[in-house]
Design a protein around this motif. Structure first.
Motif, PDB file in Angstrom:
ATOM      1  N   LYS A   4       0.838  -1.204   0.000  1.00 27.28           N
ATOM      2  CA  LYS A   4       0.000   0.000   0.000  1.00 27.28           C
ATOM      3  C   LYS A   4       0.872   1.252   0.000  1.00 27.28           C
ATOM      4  CE  LYS A   4      -4.208  -1.408   2.159  1.00 27.28           C
ATOM      5  NZ  LYS A   4      -5.116  -1.485   3.241  1.00 27.28           N
ATOM      6  N   THR A  25     -10.587   8.247   0.268  1.00 28.87           N
ATOM      7  CA  THR A  25     -10.896   7.870   1.651  1.00 28.87           C
ATOM      8  C   THR A  25     -10.607   6.382   1.846  1.00 28.87           C
ATOM      9  OG1 THR A  25     -12.610   9.547   1.781  1.00 28.87           O
ATOM     10  CG2 THR A  25     -12.754   7.755   3.371  1.00 28.87           C
ATOM     11  N   GLY A  26     -10.012   6.053   2.989  1.00 26.79           N
ATOM     12  CA  GLY A  26      -9.722   4.645   3.276  1.00 26.79           C
ATOM     13  C   GLY A  26      -8.257   4.476   3.628  1.00 26.79           C
ATOM     14  N   SER A  27      -7.865   3.222   3.906  1.00 27.02           N
ATOM     15  CA  SER A  27      -6.494   2.997   4.373  1.00 27.02           C
ATOM     16  C   SER A  27      -5.471   3.272   3.265  1.00 27.02           C
ATOM     17  CB  SER A  27      -6.353   1.565   4.896  1.00 27.02           C
ATOM     18  OG  SER A  27      -6.718   0.646   3.891  1.00 27.02           O
ATOM     19  N   GLY A  82      -8.422   4.564  -3.324  1.00 33.99           N
ATOM     20  CA  GLY A  82      -8.438   3.115  -3.387  1.00 33.99           C
ATOM     21  C   GLY A  82      -9.742   2.641  -4.004  1.00 33.99           C
ATOM     22  N   ASP A  84     -12.588  -1.099  -3.813  1.00 40.23           N
ATOM     23  CA  ASP A  84     -12.855  -2.409  -3.206  1.00 40.23           C
ATOM     24  C   ASP A  84     -12.706  -3.531  -4.218  1.00 40.23           C
ATOM     25  OD1 ASP A  84     -13.540  -1.368  -0.606  1.00 40.23           O
ATOM     26  OD2 ASP A  84     -15.260  -0.498  -1.626  1.00 40.23           O
ATOM     27  N   LYS A  94     -16.684   0.816  -5.402  1.00 40.81           N
ATOM     28  CA  LYS A  94     -16.245   1.628  -4.280  1.00 40.81           C
ATOM     29  C   LYS A  94     -17.420   1.820  -3.323  1.00 40.81           C
ATOM     30  CE  LYS A  94     -13.706   5.239  -4.766  1.00 40.81           C
ATOM     31  NZ  LYS A  94     -12.907   4.798  -3.620  1.00 40.81           N
ATOM     32  N   GLN A  96     -17.411   1.140   0.309  1.00 37.54           N
ATOM     33  CA  GLN A  96     -17.607   0.432   1.576  1.00 37.54           C
ATOM     34  C   GLN A  96     -17.549   1.430   2.732  1.00 37.54           C
ATOM     35  OE1 GLN A  96     -18.708  -2.775   1.716  1.00 37.54           O
ATOM     36  NE2 GLN A  96     -18.781  -2.406  -0.476  1.00 37.54           N
TER      37      GLN A  96
HETATM   38  C1  5RP Z   1     -14.369   4.152   0.438  1.00 32.51           C
HETATM   39  C2  5RP Z   1     -13.702   3.454  -0.682  1.00 32.51           C
HETATM   40  C3  5RP Z   1     -12.303   2.966  -0.441  1.00 32.51           C
HETATM   41  O1  5RP Z   1     -11.470   3.512  -1.408  1.00 32.51           O
HETATM   42  C4  5RP Z   1     -12.302   1.474  -0.543  1.00 32.51           C
HETATM   43  O2  5RP Z   1     -13.208   0.966   0.436  1.00 32.51           O
HETATM   44  C5  5RP Z   1     -10.900   0.909  -0.312  1.00 32.51           C
HETATM   45  O3  5RP Z   1     -10.506   1.106   1.015  1.00 32.51           O
HETATM   46  P1  5RP Z   1      -9.104   0.592   1.538  1.00 32.51           P
HETATM   47  O4  5RP Z   1      -8.059   1.367   0.834  1.00 32.51           O
HETATM   48  O5  5RP Z   1      -9.147   0.869   3.020  1.00 32.51           O
HETATM   49  O6  5RP Z   1      -9.017  -0.870   1.232  1.00 32.51           O
HETATM   50  O7  5RP Z   1     -14.231   3.276  -1.742  1.00 32.51           O
HETATM   51  O8  5RP Z   1     -15.675   4.520   0.074  1.00 32.51           O
END
Ligand code: 5RP
Length: 228
Positions: A4, A25-27, A82, A84, A94, A96
């Motif tokens: 990542k 948004t997200g990790s 990012g 999903d 996307k 989540q």
């Molecule tokens: C949030 C998203 C994120 O980009 C997606 O869930 C990926 O998250 P992560 O990088 O934590 O795996 O679409 O709405």
């Protein structure tokens, strides 16, 4: 550096002085925000950003990046986020998180949309691992549910983290997580969901990604939408 982080570093190197950058948004997006802040500080770049969520805006501000309000922005140079799921044609799933509306606005407004993933996010078809998140105007949910059922959709309203009430998106919508028949054509489903009144937004990002960067064992593989 994990995959990542290495893919986030790679994406940050593609940001040039003077750019307005959309933050996801997200990790994975968090790793990118950190890499961008480092690059901006170390190289003295003048970068402005706009964030797809309050969480990302706060993180960027804490790291010294300038964050504009959405209302101040009419054009974005590059949006980095990012996903999903990513299909072979670079359609994304996307959402989540609960920030779909801003995410799709940025993906649509941006000259370039860079998507950062690890190999586990690559799928044969959208919906393989996750249901499709669909944001619905609260008062319309029964009518929308009926429409979704009429095209074979089955699922539930998302619950909040404490599982004692429905989840509310950043936009104030309800979120239904809906599964469809695996054989459904994703472009047709995208068009259909776009046309149902009461649906505010949904998690299929069709023909929006320009580049997908995949972090694999410290290396970064690149897939361009135009090369397909
Ligand atoms: C949030 C998203 C994120 O980009 C997606 O869930 C990926 O998250 P992560 O990088 O934590 O795996 O679409 O709405």
């Amino acid at each position: 550096m994990n995959d990542k982080e290495s893919v986030a570093e790679h994406a940050a190197k593609q940001v040039a002085d003077g750019m307005l950058v959309g933050l996801g948004t997200g990790s994975t997006a968090n790793c990118f925000i950190e890499a961008l802040a480092r690059r901006s500080r170390d190289q003295g770049l003048k970068i402005t950003t706009v964030a797809s969520s309050a969480v990302s805006a706060l993180k960027a501000q804490q790291l010294g990046l300038t964050v504009l309000d959405f209302e101040q922005v009419s054009h974005v140079n590059v949006y980095v986020d990012g996903a999903d799921e990513v299909s072979p044609e670079l359609t994304l799933l996307k959402g989540q998180g609960a920030d779909l509306v801003r995410e799709k606005l940025l993906a649509t407004a941006s000259e370039q949309f860079l998507v950062l993933v690890e190999p586990g996010k690559l799928v044969e078809r959208i919906g393989q691992h996750f249901a499709i998140p669909i944001e619905i105007m609260p008062f319309a949910w029964q009518l929308v549910k009926k429409q979704l059922e009429s095209i074979g959709g089955r699922g539930y309203l998302r619950q909040n983290a404490d599982k004692n009430a429905v989840a509310i998106s950043a936009h104030g919508s309800l979120i239904a997580d809906i599964r469809f028949d695996p054989s459904i054509d994703i472009r047709t489903l995208n068009d259909t969901l776009n046309s149902i009144p009461g649906i505010v937004e949904h998690g299929i990002f069709y023909a929006l990604a320009t580049t997908v960067l995949i972090g694999v064992n410290g290396q970064v593989q690149e897939r361009q939408a135009s090369s397909l």
